[in-house]
Scaffold this motif. Structure first.
Motif, PDB file in Angstrom:
ATOM      1  N   SER A   1       0.830  -1.197   0.000  1.00  0.00           N
ATOM      2  CA  SER A   1       0.000   0.000   0.000  1.00  0.00           C
ATOM      3  C   SER A   1       0.870   1.254   0.000  1.00  0.00           C
ATOM      4  O   SER A   1       1.847   1.346   0.741  1.00  0.00           O
ATOM      5  N   GLY A   2       0.517   2.216  -0.865  1.00  0.00           N
ATOM      6  CA  GLY A   2       1.243   3.471  -0.952  1.00  0.00           C
ATOM      7  C   GLY A   2       2.287   3.521  -2.044  1.00  0.00           C
ATOM      8  O   GLY A   2       2.839   4.578  -2.332  1.00  0.00           O
ATOM      9  N   GLU A   3       2.602   2.388  -2.668  1.00  0.00           N
ATOM     10  CA  GLU A   3       3.631   2.359  -3.708  1.00  0.00           C
ATOM     11  C   GLU A   3       3.068   2.774  -5.058  1.00  0.00           C
ATOM     12  O   GLU A   3       1.937   2.446  -5.400  1.00  0.00           O
ATOM     13  N   TRP A   4       3.882   3.534  -5.809  1.00  0.00           N
ATOM     14  CA  TRP A   4       3.536   3.978  -7.167  1.00  0.00           C
ATOM     15  C   TRP A   4       4.089   2.997  -8.178  1.00  0.00           C
ATOM     16  O   TRP A   4       5.163   2.427  -7.985  1.00  0.00           O
ATOM     17  N   PHE A   5       3.362   2.803  -9.280  1.00  0.00           N
ATOM     18  CA  PHE A   5       3.832   1.976 -10.387  1.00  0.00           C
ATOM     19  C   PHE A   5       3.100   2.402 -11.644  1.00  0.00           C
ATOM     20  O   PHE A   5       2.104   3.115 -11.588  1.00  0.00           O
ATOM     21  N   ASP A   6       3.624   2.002 -12.792  1.00  0.00           N
ATOM     22  CA  ASP A   6       2.979   2.280 -14.075  1.00  0.00           C
ATOM     23  C   ASP A   6       2.192   1.060 -14.514  1.00  0.00           C
ATOM     24  O   ASP A   6       2.719  -0.058 -14.524  1.00  0.00           O
ATOM     25  N   LEU A   7       0.946   1.263 -14.853  1.00  0.00           N
ATOM     26  CA  LEU A   7       0.064   0.211 -15.332  1.00  0.00           C
ATOM     27  C   LEU A   7      -0.018   0.327 -16.851  1.00  0.00           C
ATOM     28  O   LEU A   7      -0.485   1.343 -17.367  1.00  0.00           O
ATOM     29  N   HIS A   8       0.488  -0.669 -17.565  1.00  0.00           N
ATOM     30  CA  HIS A   8       0.505  -0.671 -19.026  1.00  0.00           C
ATOM     31  C   HIS A   8      -0.727  -1.420 -19.537  1.00  0.00           C
ATOM     32  O   HIS A   8      -0.896  -2.605 -19.266  1.00  0.00           O
ATOM     33  N   LEU A   9      -1.585  -0.696 -20.264  1.00  0.00           N
ATOM     34  CA  LEU A   9      -2.855  -1.254 -20.730  1.00  0.00           C
ATOM     35  C   LEU A   9      -2.811  -1.738 -22.172  1.00  0.00           C
ATOM     36  O   LEU A   9      -3.774  -2.287 -22.666  1.00  0.00           O
ATOM     37  N   GLY A  10      -1.713  -1.538 -22.851  1.00  0.00           N
ATOM     38  CA  GLY A  10      -1.600  -1.916 -24.251  1.00  0.00           C
ATOM     39  C   GLY A  10      -1.875  -0.726 -25.155  1.00  0.00           C
ATOM     40  O   GLY A  10      -2.375   0.316 -24.712  1.00  0.00           O
ATOM     41  N   TYR A  11      -1.529  -0.871 -26.412  1.00  0.00           N
ATOM     42  CA  TYR A  11      -1.715   0.190 -27.410  1.00  0.00           C
ATOM     43  C   TYR A  11      -1.046   1.492 -26.970  1.00  0.00           C
ATOM     44  O   TYR A  11      -1.533   2.586 -27.260  1.00  0.00           O
ATOM     45  N   GLY A  12       0.049   1.394 -26.216  1.00  0.00           N
ATOM     46  CA  GLY A  12       0.792   2.565 -25.775  1.00  0.00           C
ATOM     47  C   GLY A  12       0.158   3.342 -24.633  1.00  0.00           C
ATOM     48  O   GLY A  12       0.621   4.413 -24.279  1.00  0.00           O
ATOM     49  N   ARG A  13      -0.902   2.820 -24.045  1.00  0.00           N
ATOM     50  CA  ARG A  13      -1.594   3.513 -22.946  1.00  0.00           C
ATOM     51  C   ARG A  13      -1.005   3.075 -21.609  1.00  0.00           C
ATOM     52  O   ARG A  13      -0.955   1.889 -21.296  1.00  0.00           O
ATOM     53  N   THR A  14      -0.551   4.048 -20.826  1.00  0.00           N
ATOM     54  CA  THR A  14       0.042   3.790 -19.525  1.00  0.00           C
ATOM     55  C   THR A  14      -0.541   4.753 -18.505  1.00  0.00           C
ATOM     56  O   THR A  14      -0.698   5.941 -18.781  1.00  0.00           O
ATOM     57  N   PHE A  15      -0.883   4.241 -17.338  1.00  0.00           N
ATOM     58  CA  PHE A  15      -1.384   5.058 -16.246  1.00  0.00           C
ATOM     59  C   PHE A  15      -0.425   4.946 -15.071  1.00  0.00           C
ATOM     60  O   PHE A  15       0.012   3.855 -14.727  1.00  0.00           O
ATOM     61  N   SER A  16      -0.120   6.068 -14.450  1.00  0.00           N
ATOM     62  CA  SER A  16       0.633   6.065 -13.209  1.00  0.00           C
ATOM     63  C   SER A  16      -0.376   5.800 -12.094  1.00  0.00           C
ATOM     64  O   SER A  16      -1.393   6.480 -11.991  1.00  0.00           O
ATOM     65  N   CYS A  17      -0.115   4.783 -11.263  1.00  0.00           N
ATOM     66  CA  CYS A  17      -1.075   4.355 -10.240  1.00  0.00           C
ATOM     67  C   CYS A  17      -0.403   4.232  -8.878  1.00  0.00           C
ATOM     68  O   CYS A  17       0.789   3.985  -8.784  1.00  0.00           O
ATOM     69  N   ARG A  18      -1.210   4.387  -7.845  1.00  0.00           N
ATOM     70  CA  ARG A  18      -0.750   4.126  -6.484  1.00  0.00           C
ATOM     71  C   ARG A  18      -1.714   3.137  -5.853  1.00  0.00           C
ATOM     72  O   ARG A  18      -2.934   3.323  -5.893  1.00  0.00           O
ATOM     73  N   LEU A  19      -1.180   2.088  -5.278  1.00  0.00           N
ATOM     74  CA  LEU A  19      -1.976   1.049  -4.627  1.00  0.00           C
ATOM     75  C   LEU A  19      -2.265   1.475  -3.196  1.00  0.00           C
ATOM     76  O   LEU A  19      -1.373   1.921  -2.479  1.00  0.00           O
ATOM     77  N   LYS A  20      -3.527   1.386  -2.784  1.00  0.00           N
ATOM     78  CA  LYS A  20      -3.939   1.793  -1.435  1.00  0.00           C
ATOM     79  C   LYS A  20      -4.867   0.737  -0.847  1.00  0.00           C
ATOM     80  O   LYS A  20      -5.445  -0.059  -1.557  1.00  0.00           O
TER      81      LYS A  20
END
Length: 55
Positions: free
Chosen positions: A24-43
């Protein structure tokens, strides 16, 4: 990505038993394909969730 109750964290696996822990609290990049990436934090609150957006 699987939750490990003994370690009380999520574990991301790649190739066999190799993996790393995400807590919990860590940041990571979620790669969805087709070049789409979201910066996410797990909580965690009452349940696990992800926040998306800028760090």
């Amino acid at each position: 990505m699987n939750y490990n109750e003994e370690l009380d964290c999520w574990v991301v696996f790649w190739g066999g038993n190799l993996g790393y822990r995400v807590r919990s609290g860590e940041w990571f990049d979620l790669h969805l394909g087709y070049g789409r990436t979201f910066s996410c934090r797990l909580k965690i609150g009452r349940d696990w969730y992800m926040l998306t957006g800028l760090k």
